[in-house]
Design an enzyme around this catalytic site. Structure first.
Site, mmCIF file in Angstrom:
data_model
loop_
_atom_site.group_PDB
_atom_site.id
_atom_site.type_symbol
_atom_site.label_atom_id
_atom_site.label_comp_id
_atom_site.label_asym_id
_atom_site.label_seq_id
_atom_site.Cartn_x
_atom_site.Cartn_y
_atom_site.Cartn_z
ATOM 1 N N ASN A 15 -9.850 -4.868 3.451
ATOM 2 C CA ASN A 15 -9.268 -5.771 2.321
ATOM 3 C C ASN A 15 -8.554 -5.254 1.360
ATOM 4 O OD1 ASN A 15 -10.654 -7.648 4.364
ATOM 5 N ND2 ASN A 15 -9.287 -8.927 3.812
ATOM 6 N N ILE A 71 0.813 -1.195 -0.023
ATOM 7 C CA ILE A 71 0.013 -0.104 0.128
ATOM 8 C C ILE A 71 0.999 1.240 -0.050
ATOM 9 C CG2 ILE A 71 -1.899 1.192 1.100
ATOM 10 C CD1 ILE A 71 -2.553 -1.741 2.399
ATOM 11 N N TYR A 88 -2.208 -9.004 15.715
ATOM 12 C CA TYR A 88 -2.129 -7.754 14.605
ATOM 13 C C TYR A 88 -3.327 -6.713 14.988
ATOM 14 C CZ TYR A 88 -2.723 -5.605 10.251
ATOM 15 O OH TYR A 88 -2.902 -4.525 9.114
ATOM 16 N N SER A 92 2.050 -7.262 9.100
ATOM 17 C CA SER A 92 0.605 -7.159 8.895
ATOM 18 C C SER A 92 -0.143 -8.385 8.435
ATOM 19 C CB SER A 92 0.426 -6.126 7.665
ATOM 20 O OG SER A 92 1.062 -6.915 6.421
ATOM 21 N N ALA A 104 4.930 -1.686 9.047
ATOM 22 C CA ALA A 104 4.496 -2.633 10.153
ATOM 23 C C ALA A 104 4.362 -3.949 9.701
ATOM 24 C CB ALA A 104 3.024 -1.999 10.405
HETATM 25 N N1 UDP Z 1 -8.409 -17.172 3.264
HETATM 26 C C1 UDP Z 1 -8.907 -17.903 2.574
HETATM 27 N N2 UDP Z 1 -7.938 -18.755 1.869
HETATM 28 C C2 UDP Z 1 -6.667 -18.247 2.021
HETATM 29 C C3 UDP Z 1 -6.458 -17.037 2.374
HETATM 30 C C4 UDP Z 1 -7.344 -16.282 2.920
HETATM 31 O O1 UDP Z 1 -9.883 -18.701 2.993
HETATM 32 O O2 UDP Z 1 -5.746 -19.023 1.433
HETATM 33 C C5 UDP Z 1 -9.730 -16.169 3.864
HETATM 34 C C6 UDP Z 1 -9.318 -15.726 5.023
HETATM 35 O O3 UDP Z 1 -9.610 -16.535 6.115
HETATM 36 C C7 UDP Z 1 -10.313 -14.476 5.391
HETATM 37 C C8 UDP Z 1 -10.333 -14.167 3.767
HETATM 38 O O4 UDP Z 1 -9.908 -14.849 3.087
HETATM 39 O O5 UDP Z 1 -11.681 -14.788 5.655
HETATM 40 C C9 UDP Z 1 -9.484 -12.785 3.562
HETATM 41 O O6 UDP Z 1 -8.205 -13.160 4.067
HETATM 42 P P1 UDP Z 1 -6.715 -11.969 3.925
HETATM 43 O O7 UDP Z 1 -5.648 -12.833 4.599
HETATM 44 O O8 UDP Z 1 -6.748 -11.779 2.603
HETATM 45 O O9 UDP Z 1 -7.171 -10.687 4.559
HETATM 46 P P2 UDP Z 1 -7.371 -10.597 6.153
HETATM 47 O O10 UDP Z 1 -9.149 -10.377 6.074
HETATM 48 O O11 UDP Z 1 -7.169 -11.424 7.005
HETATM 49 O O12 UDP Z 1 -7.075 -9.044 6.433
#
Ligand code: UDP
Length: 329
Positions: free
Chosen positions: A170, A12, A141, A77, A75
């Protein structure tokens, strides 16, 4: 006068630097390059390889450069990693910010915009989430980001520093020029992981849990284009430069998509079947996070340009297709 972007080689941060430079601003970037990439730094930005936990390095930048305001992205993340290695998050996010603020106070730099997160809310009481809703993080986090907000608040009261905390939902997508995009090593985010399948780098995508209380059982998130996030940082900085008081804003599109829906959009965009497999839940994941961004729209005049998920996934796909190994060749 210049803007200092800490973590400007990250995802970002690098997109915000591009937007700042396109807007004619003078930009200084500092990044320790532990997770960021030098190739992501705009060639017109002055670059310092520096860690925010290093007081001498921070002091040197504030002494060498004439800094008007700081945008702070530096940071750790990753939700999952924060659960298995919480002290890394306290060290990098909280100790780092503490050193940075000490240096800013010592040098009379009193304006900072920084990355907070939807993870500060934890399991929301309702959606869309308002900035005034309860903050009770379910992962380390989010806990460290909330503590960073509080650290800024107390520092502001004592030393007159003003801050804007931007609670992102997101972040996804890539710069429309194709010059930069999302690259994490290891990658943990949903959209880039899904796109590794049509890119031939992964056989299938794992769905982390399908027993949540949502319409298809998978987690709901609010996906927001990185260039829209970048614009919000510039608006927030200008708000502070014009004398605005310390404030907190959500940044999202206000629309939630399940993991399965995101996979379906990626199938449509890429034309690839993208096999998926249901796996256990990931620790620390709330079922549903969707933003109300009315406050950012009203107070900052923020107006996201890339609200549609198909547009967002298409922009991510253009980047990943042309950079299957990110910035690493
Ligand atoms: N997620 C998933 N499979 C993956 C990676 C993420 O099902 O391989 C899900 C995760 O559990 C969350 C959503 O996708 O519900 C978004 O996850 P991400 O890590 O992209 O962002 P976050 O919401 O943790 O910031």
């Amino acid at each position: 006068m210049a803007i200092l972007v800490l973590g400007g080689a990250g995802y970002i941060g690098s997109h915000t630097v591009y937007e700042l430079i396109e807007a004619g601003r003078d930009v200084v970037v500092a990044d320790n390059l532990l997770t960021g990439f030098k190739a992501a730094v705009h060639p017109k930005a002055r670059f310092y390889q520096a860690d925010i936990r290093d007081r001498a390095a921070m002091d040197e930048i504030f002494e060498q450069e004439s800094i008007d305001g700081v945008i702070h992205f530096a940071a750790s993340s990753q939700v999952g990693e924060s659960m298995s290695n919480p002290l890394k998050y306290y060290d990098n996010n909280l100790c780092g910010t503490c050193v940075l603020l000490q240096s800013m106070v010592a040098h009379g730099v009193d304006k900072i915009v920084f990355s907070s997160t939807a993870a500060t809310y934890g399991e929301p009481e309702r959606v869309p989430i308002l900035e005034t809703d309860k903050t009770q993080p379910t992962n380390c986090y989010g806990e460290t980001k909330l503590a960073m907000e509080k650290m800024m608040n107390w520092t502001g009261r004592a030393h007159g520093l003003r801050y804007v905390a931007l609670r992102y939902f997101n972040a996804c997508g890539a710069h429309p020029s194709g010059a930069i995009g999302e690259a994490h090593n290891p990658e943990t985010h949903l959209i880039p992981l899904i796109l590794q399948v049509p890119n031939g780098k992964r056989e299938k995508i794992s769905i982390f849990g399908d027993d949540y209380a949502t319409h298809d059982g998978t987690c709901i998130r609010d996906y927001i284009h990185v260039s829209d996030l970048a614009q919000a940082h510039i608006l927030a900085l200008d708000y502070l430069l014009k004398g605005g008081e310390s404030n907190v804003f959500n940044l999202g599109n206000g629309v939630g998509f399940t993991v399965k829906e995101v996979i379906d959009v990626a199938r449509k965009v890429t034309g690839h079947p993208i096999p998926a497999e249901v796996c256990p839940r990931r620790a620390g994941d709330p079922a549903q996070l969707v933003a109300s961004s009315e406050k950012a729209r009203t107070v900052l005049g923020w107006n996201p340009k890339y609200a549609d998920l198909e547009t967002i996934v298409s922009s991510a796909w253009s980047w990943h297709k042309s950079h299957p190994n990110g910035f690493e060749g």
